[in-house]
Write a protein that holds these residues in place. Sequence first.
Motif, short mmCIF file in Angstrom:
data_model
loop_
_atom_site.label_atom_id
_atom_site.label_comp_id
_atom_site.label_asym_id
_atom_site.label_seq_id
_atom_site.Cartn_x
_atom_site.Cartn_y
_atom_site.Cartn_z
N TYR A 155 107.47 6.58 10.42
CA TYR A 155 107.96 7.58 11.14
C TYR A 155 108.86 6.57 12.30
O TYR A 155 108.12 5.82 12.96
CB TYR A 155 106.89 8.28 11.73
CG TYR A 155 106.31 9.35 10.77
CD1 TYR A 155 107.15 10.46 10.36
CD2 TYR A 155 104.98 8.99 10.09
CE1 TYR A 155 106.75 11.38 9.47
CE2 TYR A 155 104.49 9.86 9.33
CZ TYR A 155 105.27 11.23 8.74
OH TYR A 155 104.69 11.96 7.87
N GLU A 197 112.01 7.22 8.19
CA GLU A 197 113.04 6.20 8.12
C GLU A 197 113.78 6.43 7.00
O GLU A 197 114.91 6.26 6.84
CB GLU A 197 112.66 5.12 8.65
CG GLU A 197 113.47 3.84 8.66
CD GLU A 197 113.07 2.41 9.04
OE1 GLU A 197 113.72 1.72 9.69
OE2 GLU A 197 111.90 2.25 8.83
N ALA A 241 115.90 9.64 7.00
CA ALA A 241 116.76 10.06 8.20
C ALA A 241 118.25 10.16 7.84
O ALA A 241 119.00 10.71 8.21
CB ALA A 241 116.45 9.22 9.38
N GLU A 267 115.76 20.21 11.55
CA GLU A 267 116.30 18.97 11.78
C GLU A 267 117.66 18.83 12.53
O GLU A 267 117.88 17.88 13.37
CB GLU A 267 116.20 18.15 10.67
CG GLU A 267 114.74 17.69 10.03
CD GLU A 267 114.80 16.72 8.92
OE1 GLU A 267 115.93 16.46 8.28
OE2 GLU A 267 113.76 16.20 8.53
N ILE A 299 118.21 16.81 16.05
CA ILE A 299 119.53 15.81 16.25
C ILE A 299 120.50 16.32 17.34
O ILE A 299 120.81 15.46 18.11
CB ILE A 299 120.14 15.43 14.69
CG1 ILE A 299 118.73 14.83 14.06
CG2 ILE A 299 121.23 14.31 15.27
CD1 ILE A 299 119.15 14.39 12.68
N ALA A 316 111.48 11.25 12.85
CA ALA A 316 111.93 11.30 11.43
C ALA A 316 111.56 10.10 10.53
O ALA A 316 111.03 9.12 11.05
CB ALA A 316 113.63 11.18 11.35
#
Length: 272
Positions: free
Chosen positions: A115, A183, A186, A164, A168, A181
Amino acid sequence: MKFFLAIMLVLSLYSTKQAFADHEQILVAVDHAPPYSALDEKGNAKGLILDILNYIKHHSDEDITVKAVPCPFSRCIRMLAQGEVDVMGGLVRTPARESQMSFVTPPYMALSSSYVFYGHQHSQVKVERYEDLIGKRIAIMRGAAFFPRFDKDTRLDKVEVPSERVAIDLVLKGRVDLVIAVEDTADLAMNVLAQPAHQLRKMVYRHTQVIYGHMAMSREFAQSHVGREFSNHMRQMAENKILDKLVAPYQLPAIPPQLLSEETGRMHSNTF
């Protein structure tokens, strides 16, 4: 007496038929979470959980259909808990969720990832250790689960958002400091969502763990004949490596063998 038994038999057959009829159509909650599930502009759904359920449907003895129900993530969770839909995919297993729904084992997603937290590339925000998160405004998807320390920390300023994409966008507009997020997914997700990943900066701090994504069922559906059959199919698909083939196009790894052996051990221990 014979008449009474005949009536009971008819009622039993009717009840069984009605139980099957209640699940001639399986309602699947699908949120827009690329690359694992996606909704187009017309609301048509596609994704891994639908691939899995449709595979089971085609190899099942039951005459059933699978219908996607598009919904924002938090609403999908609520609908599953209330029994308004039958199935949802990609859920992290938590005690709170286990009290509301039934998780199918083994999980079909197993990511050894981290994360991570993203901020705007031009911001002065730095997160080099967990404690640096205190005092930052962090966008999180409403209803989502991350890692226990983060989820339970009431000191953190978490801003719940419906998706999401919105999370962002808030970072890019400077309305929050960070977004959390996974990794491994993402960058791909931001590419699918057509968002400018190059405008984001990844923080130093990360929390690494194996992240499991499960299929979950409403409690009522899990107790039905069809629900139990689908759960059995999932275990068989994992053991026969069919599940590995279905997740491969989504760049997901195979199910770790120890998960299957752990699940088999639990099943045997429950028989004694």
